[in-house]
Motif scaffolding. Sequence first.
Motif, PDB file in Angstrom:
ATOM      1  N   UNK A  25      33.758  -1.211  10.284  1.00 11.38           N
ATOM      2  CA  UNK A  25      34.757  -0.799  11.253  1.00 11.38           C
ATOM      3  C   UNK A  25      35.813  -1.846  11.579  1.00 11.38           C
ATOM      4  N   UNK A  26      35.787  -2.984  10.866  1.00 10.58           N
ATOM      5  CA  UNK A  26      36.749  -4.047  11.149  1.00 10.58           C
ATOM      6  C   UNK A  26      37.391  -4.531   9.850  1.00 10.58           C
ATOM      7  N   UNK A  27      38.352  -5.438   9.996  1.00  7.77           N
ATOM      8  CA  UNK A  27      38.932  -6.085   8.824  1.00  7.77           C
ATOM      9  C   UNK A  27      38.447  -7.536   8.721  1.00  7.77           C
ATOM     10  N   UNK A  28      37.312  -7.832   9.353  1.00  6.09           N
ATOM     11  CA  UNK A  28      36.729  -9.181   9.285  1.00  6.09           C
ATOM     12  C   UNK A  28      35.827  -9.287   8.055  1.00  6.09           C
ATOM     13  N   UNK A  29      35.950 -10.414   7.341  1.00  4.56           N
ATOM     14  CA  UNK A  29      35.095 -10.629   6.172  1.00  4.56           C
ATOM     15  C   UNK A  29      33.645 -10.702   6.608  1.00  4.56           C
ATOM     16  N   UNK A  30      32.765 -10.076   5.818  1.00  2.00           N
ATOM     17  CA  UNK A  30      31.380  -9.878   6.242  1.00  2.00           C
ATOM     18  C   UNK A  30      30.478 -11.086   6.017  1.00  2.00           C
ATOM     19  N   UNK A  31      30.695 -11.833   4.927  1.00  2.00           N
ATOM     20  CA  UNK A  31      29.692 -12.829   4.582  1.00  2.00           C
ATOM     21  C   UNK A  31      30.250 -13.912   3.665  1.00  2.00           C
ATOM     22  N   UNK A  32      29.385 -14.872   3.383  1.00  2.86           N
ATOM     23  CA  UNK A  32      29.758 -16.008   2.540  1.00  2.86           C
ATOM     24  C   UNK A  32      30.068 -15.574   1.113  1.00  2.86           C
ATOM     25  N   UNK A  33      29.348 -14.579   0.618  1.00  7.85           N
ATOM     26  CA  UNK A  33      29.584 -14.067  -0.737  1.00  7.85           C
ATOM     27  C   UNK A  33      31.023 -13.569  -0.854  1.00  7.85           C
ATOM     28  N   UNK A  34      31.510 -12.946   0.214  1.00 12.10           N
ATOM     29  CA  UNK A  34      32.892 -12.470   0.246  1.00 12.10           C
ATOM     30  C   UNK A  34      33.860 -13.644   0.086  1.00 12.10           C
ATOM     31  N   UNK A  35      33.609 -14.727   0.810  1.00 12.18           N
ATOM     32  CA  UNK A  35      34.497 -15.901   0.729  1.00 12.18           C
ATOM     33  C   UNK A  35      34.453 -16.532  -0.661  1.00 12.18           C
ATOM     34  N   UNK A  36      33.290 -16.569  -1.274  1.00 15.75           N
ATOM     35  CA  UNK A  36      33.180 -17.099  -2.634  1.00 15.75           C
ATOM     36  C   UNK A  36      33.991 -16.251  -3.610  1.00 15.75           C
ATOM     37  N   UNK A  37      33.921 -14.934  -3.446  1.00 13.90           N
ATOM     38  CA  UNK A  37      34.675 -14.027  -4.314  1.00 13.90           C
ATOM     39  C   UNK A  37      36.179 -14.186  -4.084  1.00 13.90           C
ATOM     40  N   UNK A  38      36.572 -14.359  -2.832  1.00 21.06           N
ATOM     41  CA  UNK A  38      37.988 -14.576  -2.521  1.00 21.06           C
ATOM     42  C   UNK A  38      38.486 -15.865  -3.167  1.00 21.06           C
ATOM     43  N   UNK A  39      37.650 -16.899  -3.140  1.00 24.67           N
ATOM     44  CA  UNK A  39      38.047 -18.167  -3.765  1.00 24.67           C
ATOM     45  C   UNK A  39      38.157 -18.023  -5.280  1.00 24.67           C
ATOM     46  N   UNK A  40      37.316 -17.168  -5.886  1.00 23.24           N
ATOM     47  CA  UNK A  40      37.460 -16.879  -7.318  1.00 23.24           C
ATOM     48  C   UNK A  40      38.782 -16.157  -7.589  1.00 23.24           C
ATOM     49  N   UNK A  41      39.160 -15.283  -6.669  1.00 26.69           N
ATOM     50  CA  UNK A  41      40.428 -14.568  -6.804  1.00 26.69           C
ATOM     51  C   UNK A  41      41.610 -15.540  -6.691  1.00 26.69           C
ATOM     52  N   UNK A  42      41.516 -16.500  -5.783  1.00 20.14           N
ATOM     53  CA  UNK A  42      42.549 -17.537  -5.660  1.00 20.14           C
ATOM     54  C   UNK A  42      42.695 -18.274  -6.988  1.00 20.14           C
ATOM     55  N   UNK A  43      41.569 -18.684  -7.558  1.00 25.56           N
ATOM     56  CA  UNK A  43      41.577 -19.391  -8.837  1.00 25.56           C
ATOM     57  C   UNK A  43      42.210 -18.532  -9.936  1.00 25.56           C
ATOM     58  N   UNK A  44      41.835 -17.261  -9.976  1.00 27.35           N
ATOM     59  CA  UNK A  44      42.398 -16.324 -10.946  1.00 27.35           C
ATOM     60  C   UNK A  44      43.923 -16.261 -10.804  1.00 27.35           C
ATOM     61  N   UNK A  45      44.399 -16.184  -9.575  1.00 29.36           N
ATOM     62  CA  UNK A  45      45.852 -16.102  -9.338  1.00 29.36           C
ATOM     63  C   UNK A  45      46.556 -17.396  -9.737  1.00 29.36           C
ATOM     64  N   UNK A  46      45.893 -18.526  -9.524  1.00 28.24           N
ATOM     65  CA  UNK A  46      46.491 -19.811  -9.900  1.00 28.24           C
ATOM     66  C   UNK A  46      46.519 -19.983 -11.420  1.00 28.24           C
ATOM     67  N   UNK A  47      45.511 -19.431 -12.093  1.00 31.40           N
ATOM     68  CA  UNK A  47      45.450 -19.531 -13.556  1.00 31.40           C
ATOM     69  C   UNK A  47      46.389 -18.545 -14.241  1.00 31.40           C
ATOM     70  N   UNK A  48      46.829 -17.527 -13.513  1.00 29.98           N
ATOM     71  CA  UNK A  48      47.725 -16.494 -14.051  1.00 29.98           C
ATOM     72  C   UNK A  48      48.969 -16.418 -13.170  1.00 29.98           C
TER      73      UNK A  48
END
Length: 125
Positions: A25-48
């Motif tokens: 019911x919110x837009x708050x990130x749920x857990x640490x796994x979410x933050x790890x995945x977001x950091x992978x997405x950051x890396x993906x964006x930096x590599x591309x």
Amino acid sequence: NDILYLDPADSGASLVLRNIQFTRGTSEFADNRTLLELDRLVLFMKENEDITIRLEGHTDNLGDPGLNKELSIKRASKIRTYLAMKGIDFERIRTSGWGGTKPLANNNTQEGREINRRVELYIER
């Protein structure tokens, strides 16, 4: 690890960001796994550096359709804000929200509703 499957990052490629979860019911990130995945997405964006992406938020169909649409937009925007805070150009990320209008699974089951609560990533160019 899903993001790694977008190699090469071709226009039109897409995937469901299954490891990015929000508190119900919110837009708050749920857990640490979410933050790890977001950091992978950051890396993906930096590599591309030449790509732009679209993040589409989705909810299940429970509750008010208008509120669900708003929530789905807020969730996609929350990811965009996180990426921008980590140095990704805000202009490279588009967002949209569909609420419960594009289910992948049956909303009559708990499992189906969980699948439908998602953010999808599309590579635009």
